[in-house]
Scaffold this active site. Structure first.
Site, PDB file in Angstrom:
ATOM      1  N   SER A 101     -15.170 -31.812 -30.844  1.00 56.50           N
ATOM      2  CA  SER A 101     -15.675 -30.550 -31.350  1.00 56.50           C
ATOM      3  C   SER A 101     -17.244 -30.347 -30.851  1.00 56.50           C
ATOM      4  O   SER A 101     -17.885 -29.633 -31.396  1.00 56.50           O
ATOM      5  CB  SER A 101     -15.732 -30.582 -32.928  1.00 56.50           C
ATOM      6  N   THR A 131     -19.087 -31.386 -35.845  1.00 57.75           N
ATOM      7  CA  THR A 131     -20.467 -30.713 -35.363  1.00 57.75           C
ATOM      8  C   THR A 131     -21.521 -31.835 -35.351  1.00 57.75           C
ATOM      9  O   THR A 131     -21.536 -32.653 -36.615  1.00 57.75           O
ATOM     10  CB  THR A 131     -20.591 -29.725 -36.342  1.00 57.75           C
ATOM     11  N   THR A 135     -22.191 -27.767 -31.324  1.00 60.31           N
ATOM     12  CA  THR A 135     -21.028 -27.916 -31.496  1.00 60.31           C
ATOM     13  C   THR A 135     -20.273 -26.963 -30.636  1.00 60.31           C
ATOM     14  O   THR A 135     -20.565 -26.210 -30.016  1.00 60.31           O
ATOM     15  CB  THR A 135     -20.616 -27.227 -33.223  1.00 60.31           C
ATOM     16  N   ARG A 137     -16.665 -15.989 -31.125  1.00 63.69           N
ATOM     17  CA  ARG A 137     -16.917 -16.275 -32.760  1.00 63.69           C
ATOM     18  C   ARG A 137     -18.181 -17.354 -32.610  1.00 63.69           C
ATOM     19  O   ARG A 137     -18.162 -18.201 -31.817  1.00 63.69           O
ATOM     20  CB  ARG A 137     -15.716 -16.850 -33.489  1.00 63.69           C
ATOM     21  N   GLY A 191     -20.461 -19.560 -35.212  1.00 64.50           N
ATOM     22  CA  GLY A 191     -20.664 -20.215 -36.640  1.00 64.50           C
ATOM     23  C   GLY A 191     -22.142 -20.470 -37.082  1.00 64.50           C
ATOM     24  O   GLY A 191     -22.996 -19.747 -36.398  1.00 64.50           O
ATOM     25  N   ASP A 192     -22.430 -21.177 -38.009  1.00 63.69           N
ATOM     26  CA  ASP A 192     -23.638 -21.444 -38.476  1.00 63.69           C
ATOM     27  C   ASP A 192     -24.485 -22.368 -37.505  1.00 63.69           C
ATOM     28  O   ASP A 192     -25.835 -22.437 -37.452  1.00 63.69           O
ATOM     29  CB  ASP A 192     -23.519 -22.082 -39.883  1.00 63.69           C
ATOM     30  N   THR A 194     -22.651 -28.881 -41.705  1.00 64.73           N
ATOM     31  CA  THR A 194     -21.589 -28.788 -41.060  1.00 64.73           C
ATOM     32  C   THR A 194     -20.275 -28.180 -41.820  1.00 64.73           C
ATOM     33  O   THR A 194     -20.587 -28.093 -43.108  1.00 64.73           O
ATOM     34  CB  THR A 194     -21.139 -30.495 -40.725  1.00 64.73           C
ATOM     35  N   GLY A 195     -19.260 -27.974 -41.132  1.00 63.65           N
ATOM     36  CA  GLY A 195     -18.075 -27.518 -41.940  1.00 63.65           C
ATOM     37  C   GLY A 195     -17.915 -25.805 -41.662  1.00 63.65           C
ATOM     38  O   GLY A 195     -18.323 -25.273 -40.735  1.00 63.65           O
ATOM     39  N   GLY A 216     -18.662 -22.502 -40.988  1.00 57.44           N
ATOM     40  CA  GLY A 216     -19.582 -21.666 -40.563  1.00 57.44           C
ATOM     41  C   GLY A 216     -20.017 -20.432 -41.495  1.00 57.44           C
ATOM     42  O   GLY A 216     -21.147 -20.316 -41.794  1.00 57.44           O
TER      43      GLY A 216
HETATM   44  C1  SD4 Z   1     -18.984 -23.985 -37.192  1.00 61.06           C
HETATM   45  N1  SD4 Z   1     -20.131 -25.413 -38.310  1.00 61.06           N
HETATM   46  O1  SD4 Z   1     -18.780 -23.538 -36.111  1.00 61.06           O
HETATM   47  C2  SD4 Z   1     -19.234 -25.245 -37.187  1.00 61.06           C
HETATM   48  C3  SD4 Z   1     -18.196 -26.278 -37.325  1.00 61.06           C
HETATM   49  C4  SD4 Z   1     -18.499 -27.462 -37.954  1.00 61.06           C
HETATM   50  O2  SD4 Z   1     -17.608 -29.504 -38.810  1.00 61.06           O
HETATM   51  O3  SD4 Z   1     -19.597 -27.857 -38.311  1.00 61.06           O
HETATM   52  N2  SD4 Z   1     -17.366 -28.285 -37.981  1.00 61.06           N
HETATM   53  O4  SD4 Z   1     -18.674 -23.327 -38.008  1.00 61.06           O
END
Ligand code: SD4
Length: 344
Positions: free
Chosen positions: A99, A201, A219, A229, A231-232, A252-253, A255
């Site tokens: 990732s 990430t 990431t 797209r 993310g955060d 992380t997670g 976004g």
């Molecule tokens: C996102 N935050 O693109 C990232 C993905 C991520 O663990 O952190 N995954 O939304």
């Protein structure tokens, strides 16, 4: 100037006695004569800056090896940003980390598109989004920060800039990621969740010997996302924030949910107002849960996690669900820790 201040002071006292509205004195309630600093000083509850005690905290298990790479720089009295960049590059270059960088999972059209950002102790920032064909977006983000008058470049323009800077163009889609994408295509379930199987990430926050803070985040984003797209992770304030007077945070997670509450900045602000890094991460996760828009669909799989450090060298981490791990490096400690979480 001195006389003017004295005059205003006298008038202000007069106002208190005779009730002249302050607005008539050129003072509004939000614009008084006191100097207001852009970054308020740390509160009395804030810790003292830790010196000569370098510290690195990174997201997920692979943070352990990233921390080791960063540590080799910090123990030689290196600068925090060099450490962060080198640590993150290690993960970006690893084809087994699926990732991040080279080997990252593609979007739903089969393109590997990368996002990253970096921030130093002086508030310098660089960010790159929707970058293809370059394995080290963290270094591209740093080059944007240091060599352009801008803070963010995207897509084609970012690629063009990277090539001009001598970055190598390559195919980032490895066979395993391509196979997984082709399997996903059969059902094409959308949206894919950012969950425990689909994370990774790398976010890294650190403090050097001088007590300066810095951080980076890199990431390939949510696997099989819509083309384009973001993310955060590359968004300063959401995926990463550093305030050298307070602390550093990365996320992380999922976004979309982190952006909604400007997650990392929010955690820093909680610390600025006296919260420990742990409490600050917890408050942000609670805020996300309360505002969680995806809940109306299916949010059972979604993960969000924050890690934070403050200038005193304290560490915090918290996630929405179980399973979030982070890696810590300081002195003789090099370990993976499990974050506490909000809901099972
Ligand atoms: C996102 N935050 O693109 C990232 C993905 C991520 O663990 O952190 N995954 O939304």
């Amino acid at each position: 100037m001195k006389n003017r201040r004295k005059f205003i002071k006298q008038l202000t006292s007069l106002t208190a006695v005779v009730g002249i509205p302050s607005i008539l004195l050129g003072q509004t309630p939000w614009n008084n004569t006191k100097e207001v600093k852009a970054t308020p000083p740390a509160t009395s509850k804030s810790p003292k800056r830790a010196l000569n005690r370098p510290l690195i905290v990174s997201t997920w298990d692979f943070g352990l090896k990233a921390n080791e790479a960063a540590w080799t720089i910090l123990i030689k009295d290196g600068a925090v940003l060099d450490a962060v960049e080198q640590g993150i590059r290690l993960c970006e270059n690893d084809p087994n980390e699926r990732s991040v960088g080279f080997g990252g999972r593609p979007d739903r059209d089969g393109h590997v598109t990368l996002d990253a950002c970096i921030m130093d102790h002086k508030g310098n920032i660089g960010s790159v989004v929707f970058l293809e064909h370059i394995a080290n977006p963290i270094s591209v983000a740093r080059a944007i920060m240091e060599k352009t008058p801008h803070v963010m470049l995207a897509g084609e323009g970012a690629l063009q800039f990277a090539l001009e800077q001598g970055f190598k163009k390559e195919n980032l889609l490895v066979a395993d990621s391509e196979r997984e994408w082709r399997e996903w295509l059969i059902k094409s379930d959308y949206p894919p969740a950012v969950n425990i199987e689909n994370h990774d990430t790398i976010g890294m926050i650190a403090m050097d010997n001088a007590g300066n803070l810095g951080g980076g985040c890199s990431t390939s984003g949510m696997a099989f996302k819509m083309h384009g797209r973001i993310g955060d992770s590359p968004i300063i304030g959401s995926g990463l924030y550093v305030d050298n007077e307070v602390g550093a945070v990365t996320a992380t997670g999922q976004g979309e949910e982190v952006i909604r509450v400007v997650g990392s900045f929010r955690v820093v602000e909680e610390m600025r107002h006296g919260a420990s890094p742990q409490k600050a991460c917890e408050k942000a996760v609670v805020a996300i849960k309360e505002k969680f828009v995806l809940r109306e669909k299916d949010w059972s799989n979604t993960q969000i996690g924050f890690i934070a450090i403050n200038i005193g060298g304290e560490i915090g981490a918290f996630s929405l669900r179980p399973g979030f791990t982070y890696a810590v490096k300081l002195d003789t400690v090099a370990e993976i820790r499990k974050a506490r979480h909000l809901i099972d």
